[in-house]
Write an enzyme that holds these catalytic residues in place. Structure first.
Site, PDB file in Angstrom:
ATOM      1  N   PRO A 174       0.807  -1.219   0.000  1.00  0.00           N
ATOM      2  CA  PRO A 174       0.000   0.000   0.000  1.00  0.00           C
ATOM      3  C   PRO A 174       0.839   1.266   0.000  1.00  0.00           C
ATOM      4  O   PRO A 174       2.062   1.230   0.107  1.00  0.00           O
ATOM      5  CB  PRO A 174      -0.762  -0.131   1.320  1.00  0.00           C
ATOM      6  N   TRP A 175       0.130   2.400  -0.055  1.00  0.00           N
ATOM      7  CA  TRP A 175       0.816   3.695  -0.111  1.00  0.00           C
ATOM      8  C   TRP A 175       1.092   4.294   1.264  1.00  0.00           C
ATOM      9  O   TRP A 175       1.870   5.234   1.368  1.00  0.00           O
ATOM     10  CB  TRP A 175       0.022   4.694  -0.941  1.00  0.00           C
ATOM     11  N   LYS A 199       4.477  -5.588  -6.388  1.00  0.00           N
ATOM     12  CA  LYS A 199       3.923  -4.389  -7.019  1.00  0.00           C
ATOM     13  C   LYS A 199       3.675  -3.349  -5.936  1.00  0.00           C
ATOM     14  O   LYS A 199       2.771  -3.489  -5.121  1.00  0.00           O
ATOM     15  CB  LYS A 199       2.594  -4.685  -7.723  1.00  0.00           C
ATOM     16  N   PRO A 200       4.474  -2.287  -5.907  1.00  0.00           N
ATOM     17  CA  PRO A 200       4.198  -1.218  -4.944  1.00  0.00           C
ATOM     18  C   PRO A 200       3.005  -0.396  -5.397  1.00  0.00           C
ATOM     19  O   PRO A 200       2.590  -0.459  -6.562  1.00  0.00           O
ATOM     20  CB  PRO A 200       5.488  -0.390  -4.972  1.00  0.00           C
ATOM     21  N   SER A 201       2.458   0.390  -4.489  1.00  0.00           N
ATOM     22  CA  SER A 201       1.394   1.312  -4.875  1.00  0.00           C
ATOM     23  C   SER A 201       1.888   2.211  -6.001  1.00  0.00           C
ATOM     24  O   SER A 201       3.035   2.675  -5.986  1.00  0.00           O
ATOM     25  CB  SER A 201       0.976   2.170  -3.682  1.00  0.00           C
ATOM     26  N   GLU A 202       1.018   2.456  -6.962  1.00  0.00           N
ATOM     27  CA  GLU A 202       1.393   3.340  -8.064  1.00  0.00           C
ATOM     28  C   GLU A 202       1.676   4.754  -7.598  1.00  0.00           C
ATOM     29  O   GLU A 202       2.344   5.518  -8.304  1.00  0.00           O
ATOM     30  CB  GLU A 202       0.291   3.354  -9.121  1.00  0.00           C
ATOM     31  N   SER A 252      -6.873  -2.077   0.698  1.00  0.00           N
ATOM     32  CA  SER A 252      -8.277  -1.854   1.032  1.00  0.00           C
ATOM     33  C   SER A 252      -9.069  -3.153   0.966  1.00  0.00           C
ATOM     34  O   SER A 252      -8.641  -4.138   0.353  1.00  0.00           O
ATOM     35  CB  SER A 252      -8.891  -0.842   0.064  1.00  0.00           C
ATOM     36  N   GLU A 273      -4.126  -8.374   4.413  1.00  0.00           N
ATOM     37  CA  GLU A 273      -4.151  -7.458   5.561  1.00  0.00           C
ATOM     38  C   GLU A 273      -4.857  -6.212   5.069  1.00  0.00           C
ATOM     39  O   GLU A 273      -4.317  -5.447   4.287  1.00  0.00           O
ATOM     40  CB  GLU A 273      -2.731  -7.160   6.050  1.00  0.00           C
ATOM     41  N   CYS A 307      -3.978   1.601   9.481  1.00  0.00           N
ATOM     42  CA  CYS A 307      -5.110   0.682   9.628  1.00  0.00           C
ATOM     43  C   CYS A 307      -5.374   0.301  11.081  1.00  0.00           C
ATOM     44  O   CYS A 307      -6.479  -0.127  11.419  1.00  0.00           O
ATOM     45  CB  CYS A 307      -4.895  -0.564   8.779  1.00  0.00           C
ATOM     46  N   GLU A 405     -14.016   3.277   7.499  1.00  0.00           N
ATOM     47  CA  GLU A 405     -12.618   3.651   7.683  1.00  0.00           C
ATOM     48  C   GLU A 405     -12.343   4.981   6.978  1.00  0.00           C
ATOM     49  O   GLU A 405     -12.319   5.053   5.750  1.00  0.00           O
ATOM     50  CB  GLU A 405     -11.698   2.559   7.132  1.00  0.00           C
TER      51      GLU A 405
END
Length: 503
Positions: A174-175, A199-202, A252, A273, A307, A405
């Site tokens: 995630p970012w 794959k990291p967050s864009e 998410s 997660e 989170c 959230e």
């Protein structure tokens, strides 16, 4: 409960020193990392990476395609047999070397993380330290795994339990914690003998690409690969590809559902997660000052983009007004600013314009439902995606701001009158990642912890983590365990070998 609104516009501390966070040449290559080398994407398309503190474009990064993902998966597949046959001691030594390499470049990594995410430097530095410790812990844990003892459980047959790597693991990070969440996945996946494609967050790929650059000489080609791009393209391909044995995602709930659906076609393992909406249950006998001070950090760390944040307070009605006053006093002292505006800056911006607008939309709906902003309640003026640290009081039971959230610097305060009501309402949310209980009664603390439906429950603290202990959720917060030796179990498989020894 009634609390007088003290909403103030607030200010963002801006950098007075024009010096940039990064010097020329310190940005990583904006390409995919496949089979030990950086390479351009097949499409030639790129995506702009934006500094959320200033809204300026930092650089361009390759926009990956299915073909790029396939190339990385094939590289990981080709490397999996040799890496999977290495002994734990060898993998442990490499993880320790990775930790040392990160420590040598800790300052660069922290500055890069702060630039890409807008994090306060103290948060970015903590992320780097946690990442280093993740590798060091897993380096030790992989050499001390435990399983059921070998023995004769059926007459004349010796049973042995083997722990084997799964093979190729696809990872989507995630970012909100780009480097730290990557480390939480990379360390146990490699320790268990798997190869991987990440794959990291864009929005936040820079520290992951820098990590690949820093450790390229420490791992055999193909063991660790990075493909940048969009979730519906790269993440989906990792989830559906038949040569990927497991998909692990931190993100998410909607992303988790999409990954799980795609993974079902090849019946691969899934590790999720997802989100959280941590209740903070405060009883009348609690140390209210300590609870307020704790939530100053636990509710607003990383700008509330966390989170496990303590974002939903349920406080006994007899002490609610006093607690709300203490919380407002504590939160009102937070220093909000750009990461270059001083070492004492504690809170930065939202990650993007879209998320900034989403958080503001939550606040407007909360106010329309009857909640009052005792502090904050809106955007802060000027450039960047800054939202004021916010405390919402007089929150109606069941309001959307208590169930959904928000993922921003917002803490809601509700009241309860009985223990049973506190338990019921704390467990009403669809999430089950974390919770905390505040009481000086040890029996009540133990009992409440057992009744709250969350994977981590703190008693008289909140958001304290240790690499030795697992981090995992229930319900819509997902399944699969990060951190601890349990993560090694998640990323390996158990094989029973039985020998007939009758003579």
């Amino acid at each position: 409960m009634t609390t007088t609104a003290t909403t103030a516009p607030g200010t963002v501390r801006r950098a007075t020193d024009p010096s940039p966070l990064l010097a020329a040449g310190e940005l990583p290559q904006g390409q995919h990392f496949i089979a030990g080398q950086f390479r351009a994407g097949t499409s030639g398309e790129t995506q702009a990476i934006v500094d959320p503190s200033t809204e300026a474009v930092i650089c361009q990064v390759a926009q990956g395609t299915v073909e790029d993902a396939d190339a990385a998966i094939q590289a990981a597949f080709d490397a999996k047999e040799a890496w999977g046959r290495t002994v734990p001691k060898h993998r442990s030594e490499i993880l320790l070397a990775i930790a040392d390499r990160l420590a040598e470049n800790a300052d660069l990594l922290a500055r890069l993380e702060a630039l890409n995410t807008g994090k306060a430097m103290m948060v970015a530095e903590d992320d780097v330290a946690g990442s280093i410790d993740s590798f060091r812990f897993m380096a030790g844990a992989v050499r001390a795994t435990t399983s059921l003892a070998a023995g004769e459980y059926a007459e004349n047959h010796l049973s042995v339990i083997l722990r084997e790597p799964l093979g190729v693991v696809g990872v989507v990070t995630p970012w909100n914690y780009p480097l730290l969440m990557a480390a939480w996945k990379i360390a146990p996946i490699l320790a268990a003998g798997n190869t991987m494609v990440l794959k990291p967050s864009e929005q936040t790929p820079l520290t992951t690409l820098n990590f690949a650059e820093l450790i390229a000489d420490l791992l055999p080609a193909g063991v660790f690969n990075v493909v940048t791009g969009l979730g519906p393209v790269i993440g989906a391909r990792l989830a559906e590809h038949p040569k990927v044995d497991m998909i692990a995602l931190t993100g998410s709930v909607n992303s988790g559902r999409a990954v799980a659906r795609a993974a079902a076609e090849t019946v691969k393992r899934v590790h999720l997660e997802l989100g959280g909406k941590a209740p903070v249950v405060i009883f009348a006998d609690a140390d209210l000052a300590a609870a307020a001070e704790s939530l100053r950090a636990a509710g607003y760390w990383n700008s509330g983009q966390e989170c496990g944040a303590g974002c939903r307070v349920l406080v006994h009605e007899s002490v609610a007004e006093r607690f709300s006053q203490l919380l407002v006093e504590q939160v009102g002292t937070l220093v909000v600013g750009e990461p270059t505006a001083g070492a004492d800056v504690e809170m930065g911006p939202m990650i993007s314009k879209a998320h900034f607008e989403r958080v503001l939309g939550h606040l407007e709906r909360a106010k329309a439902a009857g909640a009052k902003a005792a502090l904050g309640g809106g955007a802060l003026e000027g450039r960047g995606y800054f939202v004021a640290p916010t405390v919402l009081v007089d929150v109606p039971e069941g309001a959307a701001c208590t169930q959904e959230e928000i993922f921003g610097p917002v803490v809601t305060v509700e009241t309860f009158s009985s223990e049973e009501e506190a338990v019921t309402r704390a467990n009403q949310v669809p999430y089950g990642l974390a919770a905390s209980v505040w009481t000086l009664n040890p029996q009540l603390g133990h009992d409440m912890a057992s009744r709250l439906d969350a994977g981590t429950v703190w008693v008289n603290s909140h958001l304290v983590l240790a690499n030795e202990m697992p981090w995992s959720g229930f319900k819509s917060s997902g399944y699969g365990r990060d951190l601890s030796a349990y993560a090694l179990d998640d990323y390996s498989r158990t094989k029973h070998v039985m020998h007939n020894k009758a003579r």
